[in-house]
Enzyme design. Structure first.
Site, short mmCIF file in Angstrom:
data_model
loop_
_atom_site.label_atom_id
_atom_site.label_comp_id
_atom_site.label_asym_id
_atom_site.label_seq_id
_atom_site.Cartn_x
_atom_site.Cartn_y
_atom_site.Cartn_z
N TRP A 67 -29.83 -50.38 -13.23
CA TRP A 67 -29.55 -50.89 -11.87
C TRP A 67 -28.09 -51.35 -11.78
O TRP A 67 -27.44 -51.21 -10.75
CB TRP A 67 -30.50 -52.07 -11.57
CG TRP A 67 -30.26 -52.71 -10.23
CD1 TRP A 67 -30.85 -52.37 -9.04
CD2 TRP A 67 -29.37 -53.80 -9.93
NE1 TRP A 67 -30.40 -53.17 -8.04
CE2 TRP A 67 -29.49 -54.06 -8.54
CE3 TRP A 67 -28.50 -54.58 -10.68
CZ2 TRP A 67 -28.76 -55.06 -7.91
CZ3 TRP A 67 -27.77 -55.58 -10.04
CH2 TRP A 67 -27.91 -55.81 -8.68
N HIS A 68 -27.58 -51.87 -12.92
CA HIS A 68 -26.20 -52.40 -12.90
C HIS A 68 -25.16 -51.30 -12.84
O HIS A 68 -24.03 -51.54 -12.45
CB HIS A 68 -25.96 -53.29 -14.12
CG HIS A 68 -26.63 -54.61 -13.99
ND1 HIS A 68 -27.93 -54.81 -14.38
CD2 HIS A 68 -26.20 -55.79 -13.50
CE1 HIS A 68 -28.26 -56.07 -14.13
NE2 HIS A 68 -27.24 -56.68 -13.60
N GLY A 69 -25.51 -50.12 -13.27
CA GLY A 69 -24.52 -49.05 -13.20
C GLY A 69 -24.98 -47.82 -13.94
O GLY A 69 -25.85 -47.89 -14.82
#
Lengths: 478, 312
Positions: free
Chosen positions: A325-327
């Site tokens: 989700w963060h990248g």
């Protein structure tokens, strides 16, 4: 528009005055003002992405109404799938398209079947991971019949696009925030003052702590091969402080701003670096995302109700997805995976651990056992941040091998005294206020007004004079 | 409740707002004093520490090369000294984004005995206020209030903080004090450019932003002060335009005519009435970007420059 910009300093009073003095008598108009203000706020970055925000909101609004009217479960499921596919489709295209394409071509090449697929130049719309998740939670809650869908499109748009939390959270649940748009808001003096205080502390965290620490974290991580283990660990420490100051500072500002407009947002950070275990850390760090994953991924996967093996599997899936989700990068997967590994002892334990309550309640210092647990948890979190901050897995590997070498025993090559003093001041206040909603919530509540104001002036002065070189909010990129 | 909130908020804001007002009035009314040579001398004191090695060069005919990055990377002192068969000692005092103000104070702090000539590369954009973002924060005091607001929006949100910190002589973290250096560097201050510089390919119009920020009169004044300093020490001063890549020259000819005229006007106003020699090279493959020579370019340009020195 950034909270710490001149544009926002002009934008906010205008919206505030229109909100409380011009539109207060009509709820729909007031919500309409929030939508317009939020669109201006978001469009300030790039007006083209407003269409995505509008699209994501409208799909969930229509899907919600359709699910309400439809009684057949199968059909309702289709509407839910429409909502999930639209939101995750947007996210997938803008955030992960190139990552998956590159991973596939690399995998095919690895097996001796090189393929050529062109990547696209895609700009990541600010905050897309936040508002798609917020909008998605609405669809899921309506499907689960936890929430009555709203018929008011303005209130729904205001809920999805509410500017204080639009680009970096907290990711609010429709069950909590949407009803607040459906009833008249009344100006509450103490809530507004408290909101201003929280904004002030958020600004301090962002501009003094995060921006200053960020400069040194960048310096050390950009030339990691020239530094000793001790300096690299200090770099990781600066990054830990940067990301906390940056993200929790933004959340503080978001919560504080909402309070000025009569809203209550959920607490997103609760002094996570004073956690006594990794499990507790995840109950205190980015709470709105952790609970989102718990409710919409971990529990639907079976949570901890289907035996140890499945609990471990579900935990790993949740942490890996959270990393992703963060990248779109392997380093984020590694970060998530490491946290899942940290959770293993907690998951394997036969006894259910007692949930930790307040940290060192009624004492200034923690006991030995509690202090040791806090330190150990912080070190584990710190090491995991190295994956998160490094430019690649290879760089993380180089940093780890340097940290776990003799060079760890040398004096750090970079030792910015001023920043360390500021950090000591910051951590002292964080520790003092560890059992409040934010560090200075109760500071000065018993003091005479002029002493309290002096304290606020002092924080303002620190922001003004000691604010570091401006750095973009880290979480905007997610 | 709202009334009480607004009243208290107003009262609370009054002190910071009044403080800012007083500081701005102070800057506005005392600008001449704040930007006087005496004050600037304090700001730029010890700037010459990094050139302690210059006094270790015992040569009766020293030649200083002055200017910004185009000179630092554009000329090789080692090559020039070789061409002069060591009858002259070339020393490069140029640095990235170095302006006449800093150059002047460095020269003032150095021992000028034995210096026979100074050659200064003139990059006109260095003389704009638009370039204050690359300067010591003290020079931000030279921005009028309205321009400072624009500047803070456009380039640096912390401009006002920097401005007030400068007022009270807080150190500038972006321009730390020079580190004393007594060891003579290998190329006497010149550096060969091996990496590609970044963000130096702006079109002419973007470089100057004269309508928005104007020329920095201070820079012209200090250019003239350098000339006067040379004259009083019996040193020959020569100014020249460093080489540019052909696309930059074309862009400059096409879009920079007004800027050139305005620049010349400013020079005249400051009393600088010397001609500036255009010492150009026309081969584009000798450039790393629009106006920085690469290593091969540095060598070739040094030869060309040497013949110019000989002619003078």
């Amino acid at each position: 528009m950034l909270f710490n910009s001149l544009d926002f300093a002009i934008f906010l009073p205008i919206v505030f005055i229109l909100y409380w003095f011009v539109t207060q008598k009509n709820l729909r108009v007031q919500n309409g003002l929030i939508v317009v203000a939020s669109f201006v706020f978001y469009g300030w970055w790039d007006w083209r992405f407003l269409s995505l925000l509008l699209f994501s909101s409208m799909v969930d609004y229509v899907a919600g109404l359709a699910m309400m009217k439809e009684q057949r479960q199968r059909r309702r499921k289709w509407y839910l799938i429409l909502s999930i596919v639209s939101n995750l489709g947007l996210l997938g295209f803008f955030k992960y398209y190139n990552f998956f394409l590159e991973s596939f071509t690399a995998a095919f090449s690895f097996f001796g079947m090189p393929i050529h697929a062109g990547t696209l130049y895609i700009i990541l719309p600010v905050g897309i991971s936040f508002y798609t998740f917020q909008s998605l939670s609405y669809g899921i809650d309506v499907y689960r019949r936890k929430l009555e869908p709203t018929r008011d499109p303005i209130a729904f748009l205001a809920f999805v696009s509410f500017f204080p939390q639009l680009v970096a959270g907290p990711i609010e649940r429709a069950t909590h925030l949407l009803p607040q748009f459906q009833k008249a808001r009344v100006f509450d003096y103490s809530k507004a003052v408290d909101g201003l205080k929280q904004i002030l502390w958020g600004l301090f965290k962002k501009m003094v702590i995060a921006d200053n620490c960020g400069q040194f974290a960048d310096l050390i991580f950009s030339q990691s091969e020239s530094y000793h283990g001790s300096t690299l660990l200090l770099g990781a420490f600066f990054f830990a402080m940067q990301i906390y100051g940056d993200f929790s500072g933004y959340s503080d500002m978001a919560v504080g701003l909402s309070r000025l407009f009569g809203f209550d947002l959920m607490q997103n950070f609760s002094f996570p670096y004073f956690s006594r275990s990794i499990a507790e850390f995840w109950r205190r760090w980015h709470i709105s995302l952790s609970t989102w994953f718990r409710d919409y991924l971990y529990i639907p996967l079976g949570g901890n109700k289907k035996g140890k093996a499945k609990t471990i599997r579900n935990t790993f899936i949740t942490f890996l997805v959270s990393g992703l989700w963060h990248g779109a990068h392997l380093k984020y997967l590694a970060w998530g995976g490491l946290h899942a590994l940290y959770m293993l002892p907690h998951l394997i334990k036969t006894k259910t651990a007692k949930r930790e309550s307040a940290i060192a309640p009624g004492k200034f210092l923690p006991g030995w056992k509690e202090g040791f647990s806090i330190l150990l948890t912080f070190i584990l979190v710190l090491l995991a941040w190295i994956f998160f901050r490094a430019n690649s897995l290879a760089q993380a590997d180089q940093i780890f091998s340097e940290i776990f070498s003799r060079s760890m025993l040398t004096i750090p090559q970079v030792l910015p005294r001023k920043i360390l003093v500021l950090l000591a001041f910051f951590l002292l206040f964080e520790w003092r206020g560890r059992n409040s909603l934010y560090a200075i919530e109760k500071t000065g509540s018993q003091w005479p007004i002029w002493t309290r104001w002096l304290f606020y002036y002092f924080i303002l002065l620190l922001i003004f004079l000691e604010g570091g070189r401006e750095q973009p909010f880290i979480y905007f990129q997610f | 409740m709202m009334k009480k909130f607004l009243y208290r908020f107003f009262l609370f804001s009054l002190l910071p707002l009044l403080t800012l007002l007083v500081l701005e009035i102070w800057i506005g009314t005392k600008q001449e004093k704040l930007l006087s040579e005496k004050k600037l001398e304090q700001v730029f004191r010890n700037r010459a520490d990094e050139y302690q090695w210059v006094s270790n060069i015992k040569h009766p005919k020293k030649i200083f090369l002055l200017g910004s990055s185009s000179i630092k990377y554009g000329l090789s002192c080692r090559e020039l000294n070789r061409l002069a068969a060591d009858s002259l000692a070339f020393i490069n005092l140029a640095a990235d984004a170095r302006d006449p103000i800093e150059t002047y104070f460095i020269l003032k702090q150095l021992d000028l005995s034995g210096v026979k000539a100074m050659y200064m590369g003139i990059d006109p954009w260095i003389y704009t206020r638009n370039y204050y973002r690359n300067r010591h924060q003290y020079l931000l005091l030279d921005l009028p209030f309205a321009k400072a607001v624009r500047y803070s929006k456009e380039y640096d949100a912390r401009l006002f903080a920097k401005r007030y910190k400068a007022l009270f002589h807080f150190p500038d973290p972006d321009h730390p004090a020079s580190i004393a250096q007594s060891k003579i560097p290998a190329d006497f201050g010149s550096v060969a450019l091996t990496k590609k510089p970044v963000n130096f390919n702006d079109p002419v119009t973007k470089k100057y932003r004269l309508k928005d920020y104007g020329w920095s009169e201070l820079q012209f004044t200090y250019l003239q002060k350098i000339v006067t300093l040379c004259e009083s020490n019996g040193i020959v001063f020569t100014a020249f335009y460093p080489p540019r890549r052909s696309d930059f020259i074309l862009d400059d000819e096409k879009n920079g005519r007004d800027i050139r005229l305005s620049f010349e006007e400013q020079l005249m106003k400051a009393g600088f009435n010397r001609s500036i020699h255009p010492l150009q090279l026309l081969k584009d493959d000798l450039f790393a970007d629009s106006y920085h020579l690469n290593k091969a370019g540095q060598e070739i340009y040094s030869r060309y420059f040497f013949s110019f020195v000989q002619e003078n």
